[in-house]
Design a protein around this motif. Sequence first.
Motif: not given
Length: 343
Positions: A26-28, A58-64, A93-99
């Motif tokens: 995933v990316s920005g 940083a801002a994570p990817i939106d949870d949904l 949700w167990l861990k944020p997802v980042f770009a």
Amino acid sequence: MKTNPGRFFEDYKVGDVIRHAVPRTVSGGERALYHALYPARHAIYSSDEFARSCGLPAAPIDDLAAFHVVFGKTVPDISLNAVANLGYAEGRWLKPVFAGDTLRSESEVIGLKQNSNGKSGVVWVRTRGLNQNDEIVMEYVRWVMVRKCDESRPAPETVVPELAPVVAASDLVIPEGLDFTGYDFTLAGEAHRWGDYEIGEKIDHVDGVTIEEAEHMMATRLWQNTAKVHFDATFREDGRRLIYGGHVISMARALSFNGLANAQMIVALNGGAHANPCFAGDTVRVWSEVLDKAETAAPGVGAIRLRLVALRHGAEPFSLRTDDGRYGSEVLLDLDYWALMPL
């Protein structure tokens, strides 16, 4: 035969573990497209600087959005031949997802029940989304009604899993480093904090959005959701493409910003039902109810449990069920989730 017609109800066995194709980095771009498809404005997902002020790198990817990526991987193996996606439970949700993170999915079949008509059955799966480090970033149970290919095949033994009605507040996972003690309410868009909401309070979110065919098609392609009912207009007798349930969820969540701007991060999905089909041209309006509240160990962070209901335009505000206990025909979505909010 080189092509894959997808699994039918009789192809599943309790205990099967399915590793889904295809991993996705995933990316920005995912964030930009998600915000183009939905009026999503929660600050922690919109601004790297705001996220850093809350203790995240940083801002994570939106949870949904992360949920849709994980969910989309499962469709070719779980719901390609689905009649309908029926519900959710035990989601966390167990861990944020980042770009830059690469996500993949795997599912375990935990329940099966053939319908009385003998033409379809319900399949329960527990799905996990993993990142490039094999860390589980989210997990959830869903159940889906799937067609049979051969109606003469005997029904499998019925196994209906016991599922927790609610994820306990003590089992919520707070992102590492999250700190709302310096939270900027002005930049977030509203002044309402955790202490301003009361259990039982209902909020009419006022705004509405008309669902468009093109946006739904873009969303299903973005999340690589290949379910036939969403793509192929000949697959339903009425010739209408069913709007992807995740599209309705994200639209409803985005519309809830007006009144819940500070419900920043979804951390659990307690339950959910796509109560009635949604089609292009439907105008969606939403309301929420505060079901519970809990403090957390993270500085300045409270948890709020919310019911999110999506209605077709024209429905009475706060409508949900009829006198016989069934969902009203105007109800599209009934979702129960936990979110994190500044104290």
